[in-house]
Scaffold this active site. Sequence first.
Site, PDB file in Angstrom:
ATOM      1  N   GLU A 108       0.886  -1.180   0.000  1.00 11.16           N
ATOM      2  CA  GLU A 108       0.000   0.000   0.000  1.00 11.16           C
ATOM      3  C   GLU A 108       0.913   1.215   0.000  1.00 11.16           C
ATOM      4  OE1 GLU A 108      -3.193   0.029  -0.235  1.00 11.16           O
ATOM      5  OE2 GLU A 108      -3.612  -2.088   0.111  1.00 11.16           O
ATOM      6  N   GLU A 159       4.752  12.940  -4.724  1.00 16.07           N
ATOM      7  CA  GLU A 159       3.992  12.975  -3.466  1.00 16.07           C
ATOM      8  C   GLU A 159       4.748  13.851  -2.454  1.00 16.07           C
ATOM      9  OE1 GLU A 159       3.978   9.533  -0.831  1.00 16.07           O
ATOM     10  OE2 GLU A 159       1.815   9.693  -0.649  1.00 16.07           O
TER      11      GLU A 159
HETATM   12  N1  LIG Z   1      -1.658   3.330   0.378  1.00 19.49           N
HETATM   13  C1  LIG Z   1      -1.945   3.465   1.659  1.00 19.49           C
HETATM   14  O1  LIG Z   1      -2.956   2.985   2.145  1.00 19.49           O
HETATM   15  C2  LIG Z   1      -1.015   4.254   2.555  1.00 19.49           C
HETATM   16  C3  LIG Z   1      -1.422   4.525   3.870  1.00 19.49           C
HETATM   17  C4  LIG Z   1      -0.579   5.256   4.694  1.00 19.49           C
HETATM   18  C5  LIG Z   1       0.645   5.721   4.224  1.00 19.49           C
HETATM   19  N2  LIG Z   1       1.016   5.437   2.954  1.00 19.49           N
HETATM   20  C6  LIG Z   1       2.286   5.967   2.437  1.00 19.49           C
HETATM   21  O2  LIG Z   1       3.295   5.918   3.446  1.00 19.49           O
HETATM   22  C7  LIG Z   1       4.285   6.913   3.195  1.00 19.49           C
HETATM   23  C8  LIG Z   1       4.608   7.639   4.480  1.00 19.49           C
HETATM   24  O3  LIG Z   1       5.018   6.758   5.455  1.00 19.49           O
HETATM   25  P1  LIG Z   1       6.555   6.557   5.894  1.00 19.49           P
HETATM   26  O4  LIG Z   1       7.322   7.821   5.650  1.00 19.49           O
HETATM   27  O5  LIG Z   1       6.529   5.956   7.242  1.00 19.49           O
HETATM   28  O6  LIG Z   1       7.032   5.488   4.827  1.00 19.49           O
HETATM   29  P2  LIG Z   1       8.408   4.671   4.809  1.00 19.49           P
HETATM   30  O7  LIG Z   1       8.379   3.875   3.556  1.00 19.49           O
HETATM   31  O8  LIG Z   1       9.556   5.539   5.067  1.00 19.49           O
HETATM   32  O9  LIG Z   1       8.294   3.724   6.095  1.00 19.49           O
HETATM   33  C9  LIG Z   1       7.203   2.821   6.265  1.00 19.49           C
HETATM   34  C10 LIG Z   1       7.663   1.672   7.133  1.00 19.49           C
HETATM   35  O10 LIG Z   1       8.674   0.942   6.431  1.00 19.49           O
HETATM   36  C11 LIG Z   1       9.807   0.768   7.258  1.00 19.49           C
HETATM   37  N3  LIG Z   1      11.005   0.663   6.411  1.00 19.49           N
HETATM   38  C12 LIG Z   1      11.832   1.651   6.011  1.00 19.49           C
HETATM   39  N4  LIG Z   1      12.829   1.143   5.248  1.00 19.49           N
HETATM   40  C13 LIG Z   1      12.606  -0.190   5.161  1.00 19.49           C
HETATM   41  C14 LIG Z   1      13.287  -1.255   4.499  1.00 19.49           C
HETATM   42  N5  LIG Z   1      14.384  -1.057   3.772  1.00 19.49           N
HETATM   43  N6  LIG Z   1      12.770  -2.501   4.600  1.00 19.49           N
HETATM   44  C15 LIG Z   1      11.647  -2.729   5.298  1.00 19.49           C
HETATM   45  N7  LIG Z   1      10.967  -1.759   5.965  1.00 19.49           N
HETATM   46  C16 LIG Z   1      11.445  -0.501   5.885  1.00 19.49           C
HETATM   47  C17 LIG Z   1       9.778   1.976   8.184  1.00 19.49           C
HETATM   48  O11 LIG Z   1      10.543   1.740   9.329  1.00 19.49           O
HETATM   49  C18 LIG Z   1       8.280   2.081   8.464  1.00 19.49           C
HETATM   50  O12 LIG Z   1       7.898   1.177   9.460  1.00 19.49           O
HETATM   51  C19 LIG Z   1       3.670   7.831   2.160  1.00 19.49           C
HETATM   52  O13 LIG Z   1       4.243   7.589   0.910  1.00 19.49           O
HETATM   53  C20 LIG Z   1       2.189   7.429   2.162  1.00 19.49           C
HETATM   54  O14 LIG Z   1       1.517   7.706   0.949  1.00 19.49           O
HETATM   55  C21 LIG Z   1       0.222   4.713   2.116  1.00 19.49           C
END
Ligand SMILES: NC(=O)c1ccc[n+]([C@@H]2O[C@H](COP(=O)([O-])OP(=O)(O)OC[C@H]3O[C@@H](n4cnc5c(N)ncnc54)[C@H](O)[C@@H]3O)[C@@H](O)[C@H]2O)c1
Length: 488
Positions: free
Chosen positions: A249, A384
């Site tokens: 997602e 975004e």
């Molecule tokens: N489509 C949806 O339903 C939905 C809902 C909420 C947020 N989002 C998206 O989430 C993003 C914002 O959230 P964010 O900044 O926390 O995202 P992010 O991708 O930085 O982090 C999300 C999660 O992934 C983990 N992570 C980071 N690097 C990783 C790796 N190499 N391997 C595995 N896990 C890893 C982080 O620790 C965190 O728990 C935005 O792009 C937003 O659009 C999407």
Amino acid sequence: MDIRMYIDGEWVDAANGETRDIINPLDQSVITQAAEGSREDAVKAVQAARRAFDKGPWAATPASERGAYVLKVAQLIERDKEELAELETLDTGKTMGESRADMDDIAGVFHYFAGLADKDGGEYIASPLPDSDSKIVREPVGVCGQITPWNYPLLQAAWKIAPAIATGNTIIVKPSEITPLTTVKVFQLMEEAGLPAGVANLVLGKGTDVGAELSESVDVDLISFTGGIETGRKIMQSATSNMKKIALELGGKNPNIVFADADFDLAVDQALNAAFFHAGQVCSAGARLLVEESIHDDFVKAIVDRVKNIRLGSGQDEETQMGPLISAEHLSKVENYIEIGKQEGATVAVGGGRPDDKTLQKGFFLLPTIFTDCRSDMRIVQEEIFGPVLTVETFTSEEEAVEKANDTVYGLAGATFTTDISKAERVASGLRLGTVWINDFHPYFAQAPWGGYKQSGIGRELGKVGMEEYTETKHIFRNTNPEALNFF
Ligand SMILES: NC(=O)c1ccc[n+]([C@@H]2O[C@H](COP(=O)([O-])OP(=O)(O)OC[C@H]3O[C@@H](n4cnc5c(N)ncnc54)[C@H](O)[C@@H]3O)[C@@H](O)[C@H]2O)c1
Ligand SMILES: C[N+](C)(C)CC=O
């Protein structure tokens, strides 16, 4: 509050003793310290979940009993709703109204999947072969890694936890390292509900350690991830280690199309809701406004006038309409996009910087910002930003509106405002998006699938289809009159 990890039915510190300060985005104060797990803790949690799935009774527990556990969790969430909402506001800065709405959604999701748990009894299909029975059943996938973001910490976790355990999987949840509070609290509630040890495990820590371990592990059968597109790409690559199933997602750059025949006041009101709810830190934020050229000037004037009155402040103050951004790092990323927008030639119609209000100086606040004179090829229109920044473009025909709306790599959600229902239906059908709202923005609920087209993701959460993501489909064929074939 004690922020530790939950592995194999025990609350534990990180194996290496590390902790992390959890920062309040309102004033940069330290709320608490959380255990900062590493790969070592993730491995232990995966082993516990593996044992609980392979040797434990969870997958074979009657579905109605699993549903009863999920229902109990829903009831406990309802009991502690206000405390959970306060924790979410403290951790993320979102307003109490936003947090309470999240908690209602979360309880609803647990109720929904509790109710669905025992509804799928499999099905017999008409076998084309004589003397045979052909049955289709759904079984749990196995051990599921679930990685969640900071913007809707508990809500995004709930969308994963409830369907996974209702269908008999075992799980390891890794929340964002900067917002673990409510997820820890819900694990306390799952313990109170009596969930057997090893079924649900919680590991805190960085994505590049804990998250990467879960994605790479050959003992994890499915990884469900909500977060940014670049992290999603890495997870997809890591998942090839054992060809684990993936559900992604990801982000969005969501169009909001306003036609000249729309209810003007409604469209103005919803354009603000679309762009500035939770300071625009919403995957489905309507960050890209497309307005029919003939009403552009009036529409921009109306939204700019109202944006000037948005009350920034503490999420705990019931009068506040918009809280701070999540972190210094994120604030600086959004500010950088505002500079990019200026350099690209867009005009700042309102906002464009931090507020002057002295009481807000310690928080990560940014004024709600509107850019006009935008073109589809600008980075601020394509990428975004994930903050309170709205771009405005114009169109002169239905076809142009749909073409511009579809012109990004994303395909998560969007809306159209018009009083012509036939036009609305045509536009909805032309948009390459997982969710289209007509004369509304943002509604989502447990009964309807959620997910993205194109690079906004793979798979769906919520709804029956969201439950099916956590199952494997098996065909059981029985020869009711077996006889030797004598081929060989
Ligand atoms: N489509 C949806 O339903 C939905 C809902 C909420 C947020 N989002 C998206 O989430 C993003 C914002 O959230 P964010 O900044 O926390 O995202 P992010 O991708 O930085 O982090 C999300 C999660 O992934 C983990 N992570 C980071 N690097 C990783 C790796 N190499 N391997 C595995 N896990 C890893 C982080 O620790 C965190 O728990 C935005 O792009 C937003 O659009 C999407
Ligand atoms: C999926 N949703 C809209 C609840 C949160 C997106 O960031």
